[in-house]
Every structure is written in C-alpha cells, then in structure tokens.
Design a protein around this motif. Structure first.
Motif, PDB file in Angstrom:
ATOM      1  N   THR A  36     -10.633   9.117 -31.114  1.00 29.08           N
ATOM      2  CA  THR A  36     -12.006   9.338 -31.547  1.00 29.08           C
ATOM      3  C   THR A  36     -12.789  10.255 -30.625  1.00 29.08           C
ATOM      4  N   ALA A  37     -12.642  10.066 -29.308  1.00 31.70           N
ATOM      5  CA  ALA A  37     -13.530  10.776 -28.382  1.00 31.70           C
ATOM      6  C   ALA A  37     -12.891  10.915 -27.014  1.00 31.70           C
ATOM      7  N   LEU A  38     -13.488  11.806 -26.211  1.00 31.26           N
ATOM      8  CA  LEU A  38     -13.173  11.980 -24.803  1.00 31.26           C
ATOM      9  C   LEU A  38     -14.458  11.738 -24.022  1.00 31.26           C
ATOM     10  N   TRP A  39     -14.401  10.810 -23.064  1.00 33.94           N
ATOM     11  CA  TRP A  39     -15.568  10.432 -22.270  1.00 33.94           C
ATOM     12  C   TRP A  39     -15.427  10.998 -20.856  1.00 33.94           C
ATOM     13  N   THR A  40     -16.401  11.809 -20.429  1.00 32.26           N
ATOM     14  CA  THR A  40     -16.387  12.342 -19.062  1.00 32.26           C
ATOM     15  C   THR A  40     -17.608  11.814 -18.306  1.00 32.26           C
ATOM     16  N   PRO A  41     -17.425  11.402 -17.043  1.00 29.07           N
ATOM     17  CA  PRO A  41     -18.474  10.689 -16.311  1.00 29.07           C
ATOM     18  C   PRO A  41     -19.305  11.611 -15.424  1.00 29.07           C
ATOM     19  N   GLU A  42     -20.270  11.004 -14.749  1.00 27.17           N
ATOM     20  CA  GLU A  42     -21.031  11.672 -13.688  1.00 27.17           C
ATOM     21  C   GLU A  42     -20.865  10.865 -12.410  1.00 27.17           C
ATOM     22  N   ARG A  43     -20.464  11.551 -11.329  1.00 28.78           N
ATOM     23  CA  ARG A  43     -20.241  10.858 -10.055  1.00 28.78           C
ATOM     24  C   ARG A  43     -20.605  11.782  -8.912  1.00 28.78           C
ATOM     25  N   HIS A  44     -21.217  11.239  -7.872  1.00 30.07           N
ATOM     26  CA  HIS A  44     -21.688  12.066  -6.767  1.00 30.07           C
ATOM     27  C   HIS A  44     -21.284  11.486  -5.417  1.00 30.07           C
ATOM     28  N   PHE A  45     -20.893  12.376  -4.500  1.00 27.80           N
ATOM     29  CA  PHE A  45     -20.841  12.109  -3.058  1.00 27.80           C
ATOM     30  C   PHE A  45     -19.897  10.972  -2.669  1.00 27.80           C
ATOM     31  N   HIS A  46     -18.847  10.771  -3.461  1.00 32.00           N
ATOM     32  CA  HIS A  46     -17.837   9.770  -3.128  1.00 32.00           C
ATOM     33  C   HIS A  46     -16.544  10.195  -3.808  1.00 32.00           C
ATOM     34  N   PRO A  47     -15.390  10.030  -3.140  1.00 29.63           N
ATOM     35  CA  PRO A  47     -14.141  10.462  -3.780  1.00 29.63           C
ATOM     36  C   PRO A  47     -13.812   9.703  -5.059  1.00 29.63           C
ATOM     37  N   PHE A  48     -14.257   8.454  -5.169  1.00 26.78           N
ATOM     38  CA  PHE A  48     -13.992   7.658  -6.361  1.00 26.78           C
ATOM     39  C   PHE A  48     -14.788   8.214  -7.533  1.00 26.78           C
ATOM     40  N   GLY A  49     -14.100   8.833  -8.469  1.00 29.31           N
ATOM     41  CA  GLY A  49     -14.756   9.494  -9.580  1.00 29.31           C
ATOM     42  C   GLY A  49     -15.297  10.863  -9.245  1.00 29.31           C
ATOM     43  N   GLY A  74     -20.071  10.084 -20.447  1.00 34.12           N
ATOM     44  CA  GLY A  74     -19.899   8.669 -20.171  1.00 34.12           C
ATOM     45  C   GLY A  74     -19.992   8.330 -18.686  1.00 34.12           C
ATOM     46  N   SER A  75     -21.168   8.556 -18.046  1.00 35.45           N
ATOM     47  CA  SER A  75     -22.475   8.740 -18.672  1.00 35.45           C
ATOM     48  C   SER A  75     -23.258   9.801 -17.917  1.00 35.45           C
ATOM     49  N   VAL A  76     -24.398  10.239 -18.487  1.00 40.58           N
ATOM     50  CA  VAL A  76     -25.394  11.004 -17.745  1.00 40.58           C
ATOM     51  C   VAL A  76     -26.250  10.008 -16.972  1.00 40.58           C
ATOM     52  N   VAL A  77     -26.331  10.182 -15.652  1.00 36.65           N
ATOM     53  CA  VAL A  77     -27.181   9.313 -14.830  1.00 36.65           C
ATOM     54  C   VAL A  77     -28.587   9.917 -14.863  1.00 36.65           C
ATOM     55  N   LEU A  78     -29.407   9.436 -15.749  1.00 34.65           N
ATOM     56  CA  LEU A  78     -30.672  10.104 -16.065  1.00 34.65           C
ATOM     57  C   LEU A  78     -31.667  10.178 -14.903  1.00 34.65           C
ATOM     58  N   PRO A  79     -31.753   9.177 -14.016  1.00 35.52           N
ATOM     59  CA  PRO A  79     -32.707   9.330 -12.916  1.00 35.52           C
ATOM     60  C   PRO A  79     -32.372  10.485 -11.974  1.00 35.52           C
ATOM     61  N   LEU A  80     -31.132  10.967 -12.008  1.00 33.40           N
ATOM     62  CA  LEU A  80     -30.737  12.088 -11.156  1.00 33.40           C
ATOM     63  C   LEU A  80     -30.886  13.425 -11.864  1.00 33.40           C
ATOM     64  N   ARG A  81     -31.344  13.410 -13.117  1.00 37.22           N
ATOM     65  CA  ARG A  81     -31.388  14.620 -13.932  1.00 37.22           C
ATOM     66  C   ARG A  81     -32.784  14.839 -14.492  1.00 37.22           C
ATOM     67  N   ASP A  82     -33.056  16.069 -14.886  1.00 34.95           N
ATOM     68  CA  ASP A  82     -34.259  16.391 -15.635  1.00 34.95           C
ATOM     69  C   ASP A  82     -33.886  16.439 -17.107  1.00 34.95           C
ATOM     70  N   PRO A  83     -34.603  15.744 -17.984  1.00 34.94           N
ATOM     71  CA  PRO A  83     -34.269  15.794 -19.409  1.00 34.94           C
ATOM     72  C   PRO A  83     -34.158  17.210 -19.964  1.00 34.94           C
ATOM     73  N   THR A 107     -28.326   4.200 -15.608  1.00 36.04           N
ATOM     74  CA  THR A 107     -29.406   4.158 -14.620  1.00 36.04           C
ATOM     75  C   THR A 107     -28.949   4.607 -13.241  1.00 36.04           C
ATOM     76  N   GLY A 108     -27.620   4.543 -12.980  1.00 35.95           N
ATOM     77  CA  GLY A 108     -27.135   4.715 -11.617  1.00 35.95           C
ATOM     78  C   GLY A 108     -27.345   3.441 -10.817  1.00 35.95           C
ATOM     79  N   TRP A 109     -26.586   3.281  -9.728  1.00 34.88           N
ATOM     80  CA  TRP A 109     -26.709   2.046  -8.953  1.00 34.88           C
ATOM     81  C   TRP A 109     -26.407   2.242  -7.467  1.00 34.88           C
ATOM     82  N   ASN A 110     -25.699   3.312  -7.115  1.00 33.65           N
ATOM     83  CA  ASN A 110     -25.335   3.524  -5.719  1.00 33.65           C
ATOM     84  C   ASN A 110     -26.475   4.271  -5.009  1.00 33.65           C
TER      85      ASN A 110
END
Length: 341
Positions: A36-49, A74-83, A107-110
């Motif tokens: 059905t789909a391909l999900w690509t994530p958003e990850r920052h400043f850590h090797p995991f992801g 899967g997913s856009v971390v919206l607080p780190l982005r401008d709409p 929402t992000g959590w790290n």
C-alpha cells in the motif's frame, strides 16, 4: 488488512550508502507486489534513524523509482518545521509522484532534537495540533498571514501547488490513550507501534479512538489505524531467529539511551542484557518475526484488535541481501490475509 514498508535505519553501519540502496530496492519490490505505502521518518542528531533527517527528501527519491505505491511521511515532526515549508516540500513530492503523498504528524519527544526549536519543546503537543490545521489550510490553497522582512503582514501562498486536493492525514500516537482520542476527535488516522504497549492494550486504545470519532461526528468505522512492526518473515521461526537476533540486538543497543527509561519494568542495568531481554519481547509479542504461518496468525490477532494496516520496518540491520530474499515471504502473508487463506 493493508501492508506497507517503513524505514528507520541506524547510521552506524559499515557501508552507509547501501542503506539507501536497500531503501530503493525494497520500495521497488513493494511497488511491484501490491503493497500500500512506503513510510519514511524524520530523525535528527542521533545515529538511530539518522538516515532520514527529512522524510520529503527520501520520498522524492522514491517518487522517481515507483509508479503506484503511496509515499507517506512517517512522520513529520511539526514543532521542528514551519508549515509553509512542510507544504512546499510535500507538494513538490506530490507533483513528482503524480499525487501519491500522505502525511503523518508527530510531536517529537527527544529534547536534543529540539535544538532546532527549543522554545517549542514544552508546548510541542499544542503546537503540533495547531500546525496540522495550518498545513491542511495551506494545502487547500488558503493563504497564511505572516510578517515579512520589512515587518509588514503579508498573505502567503505556497508553491508548487499540489496535485491532490487533499492527502490523507495521520497523527502519530505512541501509547498515551489521550493521543488516540485526539486523533479520533479530529478525524485523523493513527500511526502507532508496540514499543511501549502490548497488542491487548492497543486494542483498548483503538476502541477509544473509534468512540472519539463517533462523538465528534466522524464515521466511527472510518479512519485507518496503522501499526509499525519490525518485520522479517522466513522459512521457519528458528531460521528467522538465527538471522535477526544479533543485528536486532545491535540495533536496539544503538538506541538504548532513547528508550531504556520507558521500560522500567525491566530492571536491568547492563545495556546488552537489557537489549537481549527487549529482543525476546519483540520476537514473541511485538514484531512480525517468524514463518509465514506464525506471522499470518499474529497479523490476524492484530486485525481482530482493530489494526487496519501493518507498516513493516525492514531496515533494522539485517543484510540487504537477506532482507530482499525475505520480502516474498512477507508478500505471502499480505496476500493470504487479503484472500482469507
């Protein structure tokens, strides 16, 4: 039940570019075999992801190598982005793919991710919900009022304009019941995982989600609950365990500083022992690991619990050759659930 592929590669690998080759080759398989789909994530400043700092970049590459499969953040971390830039980026991908884009928001959590927007960390949940409405409005062609460099208020419209009038929207919900209720109340789909919850606990939260949809005027049977599962399907349970155990333990170790405090029930201080115990939990109850029959039975349990789509995370450290060889077995699980066999 729908089946998709999801990615979250660890960047501490021997040959980093091969992670992207695996992304492209598995995507082509999924496109050719009815996923059905391909999900690509958003990850920052850590090797995991850390292979995926911007899901739109990966989706743009996938748009050129696929024809029919959906391309999902899967997913856009919206607080780190401008709409504004979220809509710009994903409208570009929507054009490149001829209208195959969908988006999940998180929402992000790290705290360390929030070096990009430290002022938004405490209020990240509220900011995400507000920004979702801005993204939806901009996508629909409405203008957003912003102050320009001269200090003047201007009405801003994003370009390029997307192909789709509206993609499908997801809210990423880790384990808190209130997140499922929020998604239901707002008519959003749900992207979740079994990292910090059991399948039985998830079933209860899906029920809350359906109830919230109904209370707020949405079709209670509508909406998609997508579950991320680490996935490797093979000839037998024993054969799969032999292939995935060591790379998956190393994968867990690469992220242990991010999740160890969430697993307080495992009172183990040694990181490797903790990762091994975590692997046991995943293998038996929280991942799609095993033979076609074992994985089909687990998928049926999840379907009965209310899961509509499994997003199979495949790039957790097993060699690319073995991952590609296992995909036809996963396709058998998918096809078996669809035809009832």
């Amino acid at each position: 039940m729908d089946f998709s592929l999801l990615y979250f590669a660890n960047r501490e690998v021997v040959d980093p570019p091969q992670e992207y080759e695996l992304l492209l080759r598995t995507a082509e398989f999924a496109d050719d075999n009815g996923f059905t789909a391909l999900w690509t994530p958003e990850r920052h400043f850590h090797p995991f992801g850390g292979a995926y700092p911007n899901p739109a970049l990966a989706a743009a590459a996938l748009a050129t190598r696929t024809r029919r499969i959906r391309l999902r953040a899967g997913s856009v971390v919206l607080p780190l982005r401008d709409p504004l830039t979220v809509v710009e980026d994903w409208a570009f991908v929507d054009n490149l793919s001829y209208g195959r884009v969908d988006l999940a928001f998180a929402t992000g959590w790290n705290p360390n991710d929030f070096v990009l927007a430290p002022e938004r960390y405490e209020g990240r949940r509220e900011h995400t919900l507000e920004a979702i409405e801005e993204v939806k409005s901009l996508w629909a062609g409405k203008r957003l009022s912003r102050r320009n460099g001269a200090g003047e208020w201007v009405e801003t419209l994003t370009y390029p304009r997307p192909v789709q009038e509206e993609p499908r929207w997801w809210l990423t919900c880790t384990s808190k019941p209130e997140s499922f209720v929020t998604a239901g109340a707002r008519g959003l789909n749900v992207l979740t995982a079994l990292l910090f919850q059991s399948a039985e606990e998830l079933a209860g939260k899906i029920a809350l989600y359906r109830e919230a949809r109904e209370r707020h005027g949405h079709d209670p049977a509508g909406g998609t609950v997508t579950l991320m599962l680490h996935t490797f399907v093979g000839e037998s349970d024993a054969a799969v365990r032999a292939v995935v155990r060591d790379p998956f333990v190393e994968y867990l170790l690469s992220s242990i500083d991010l999740w160890k405090d969430q697993w307080t029930e495992l009172r183990v201080r040694d990181p490797r022992k903790l990762a091994v115990l975590a692997f046991q939990r995943y293998f038996h109850a929280a991942a799609l690991f095993g033979s076609v029959d074992t994985c089909t039975a687990f998928a049926r349990r999840l379907e009965a619990a209310g899961v509509d789509e499994i997003a199979s995370l495949v790039d957790f450290g097993v060699s690319g050759t073995e991952v590609l060889a296992a995909l036809p077995h996963l396709a058998r699980v998918k096809d078996g659930l669809r035809d009832g066999s």
